[in-house]
Scaffold this motif. Sequence first.
Motif, PDB file in Angstrom:
ATOM      1  N   UNK A 275       0.862  -1.219   0.095  1.00  0.00           N
ATOM      2  CA  UNK A 275      -0.040   0.041   0.025  1.00  0.00           C
ATOM      3  C   UNK A 275       0.850   1.314  -0.033  1.00  0.00           C
ATOM      4  N   UNK A 276       1.998   1.216  -0.705  1.00  0.00           N
ATOM      5  CA  UNK A 276       3.076   2.263  -0.736  1.00  0.00           C
ATOM      6  C   UNK A 276       2.750   3.150  -1.885  1.00  0.00           C
ATOM      7  N   UNK A 277       3.169   4.399  -1.739  1.00  0.00           N
ATOM      8  CA  UNK A 277       3.355   5.297  -3.034  1.00  0.00           C
ATOM      9  C   UNK A 277       4.782   5.791  -3.011  1.00  0.00           C
ATOM     10  N   UNK A 278       5.481   5.418  -3.895  1.00  0.00           N
ATOM     11  CA  UNK A 278       6.990   5.608  -4.005  1.00  0.00           C
ATOM     12  C   UNK A 278       7.449   4.584  -2.693  1.00  0.00           C
ATOM     13  N   UNK A 279       7.873   5.070  -1.599  1.00  0.00           N
ATOM     14  CA  UNK A 279       8.535   4.500  -0.755  1.00  0.00           C
ATOM     15  C   UNK A 279       7.835   4.684   0.583  1.00  0.00           C
ATOM     16  N   UNK A 280       6.709   5.448   0.454  1.00  0.00           N
ATOM     17  CA  UNK A 280       5.930   5.684   1.867  1.00  0.00           C
ATOM     18  C   UNK A 280       4.650   5.160   1.676  1.00  0.00           C
ATOM     19  N   UNK A 281       4.050   4.760   3.019  1.00  0.00           N
ATOM     20  CA  UNK A 281       2.667   3.948   2.959  1.00  0.00           C
ATOM     21  C   UNK A 281       1.608   5.036   2.954  1.00  0.00           C
ATOM     22  N   UNK A 282       0.682   4.593   2.072  1.00  0.00           N
ATOM     23  CA  UNK A 282      -0.266   5.676   1.775  1.00  0.00           C
ATOM     24  C   UNK A 282      -1.223   5.994   2.816  1.00  0.00           C
ATOM     25  N   UNK A 283      -1.693   7.302   2.962  1.00  0.00           N
ATOM     26  CA  UNK A 283      -2.245   7.795   4.183  1.00  0.00           C
ATOM     27  C   UNK A 283      -3.445   7.353   4.435  1.00  0.00           C
ATOM     28  N   UNK A 284      -4.578   6.745   3.505  1.00  0.00           N
ATOM     29  CA  UNK A 284      -5.775   6.370   3.655  1.00  0.00           C
ATOM     30  C   UNK A 284      -5.646   5.004   3.979  1.00  0.00           C
ATOM     31  N   UNK A 285      -4.506   4.224   3.670  1.00  0.00           N
ATOM     32  CA  UNK A 285      -4.375   2.907   4.319  1.00  0.00           C
ATOM     33  C   UNK A 285      -4.104   2.969   5.880  1.00  0.00           C
ATOM     34  N   UNK A 286      -3.343   3.844   6.041  1.00  0.00           N
ATOM     35  CA  UNK A 286      -2.674   4.088   7.612  1.00  0.00           C
ATOM     36  C   UNK A 286      -3.953   4.546   8.337  1.00  0.00           C
TER      37      UNK A 286
END
Length: 287
Positions: free
Chosen positions: A42-53
């Motif tokens: 559920x990452x965008x580039x290398x960061x975890x997506x905010x909606x998933x979090x």
Amino acid sequence: MPEAASAPSPTRAMIGASEFDRDTAVTRREPGVYDIDLSAGWTIINAVNGGYLLAVLGRALADALPHPDPFTISAHYLTASQPGPAVVRTETVRTGRTLSTGQASLFQYDEAGGEVERIRVLASYGDLDSLPDDVRTTATPPAIPPMDQCFGTEDGPAPVEGSSAITDRLMLKLDPATLGWALGAPSGKGEMRSWFGLADGRDADPFALLLAVDALPPTAFEIGLSGWVPTVELTVHVRHRPAPGPLRVAITTRNLAGGFLEEDAEVWDSADRLVAQSRQLARARLG
């Protein structure tokens, strides 16, 4: 029911038994404290997506509070989350007959093993099934062409290099009128509209709505900007339990100033009900 039903899935996942459910599931370590391994899917580039979090913390609060459904949840994103181990710490602020309020923070670990807070939320929970049926609204569903006239991520390159991990788990069919950025000719309007679902066919529930409001390409792309648009703050209001079938998501930006922009989202279900609304403040990469 709007024209353009869902794209059929040969093996439709059920709520509670899908990849999204497994990847947002938290394990109670002790009362109010939960462990999770944040998935790289559920990452965008290398960061975890905010909606998933937000869905992860939403599920932890659903376990910690006496009510099952998020009615409103506000998150401040402090540092970028990475795939891997994390701990969620919750606190009950108040419980009442119809609403309960709690807060939660997600922590990860630095190289020395110390906890680093990634995201902090304050939320009020209730029971969506107990709400009255009365609806008085001037809101109307977004006009999105039928799904077979819209375009998915498989029809072109990823909007941001390295962003395919989360898009592989989503069913997005974007309105061609909001795809000028993909052709090198952004409209200048801060608009993004899409059909939305999970790639495995799982129907949406309130926690999937927390993902849906933050899953489309940024409106900044249609303004003419490119690159990552990190969320600073995101507030979601869940209004109804969504009916089965694909969702329609419409996001608009009216003001970009000082390197920050707002995104206002509406999520509509297959029964033409406004099931979620959100506003977020995001940082734009100028120049």
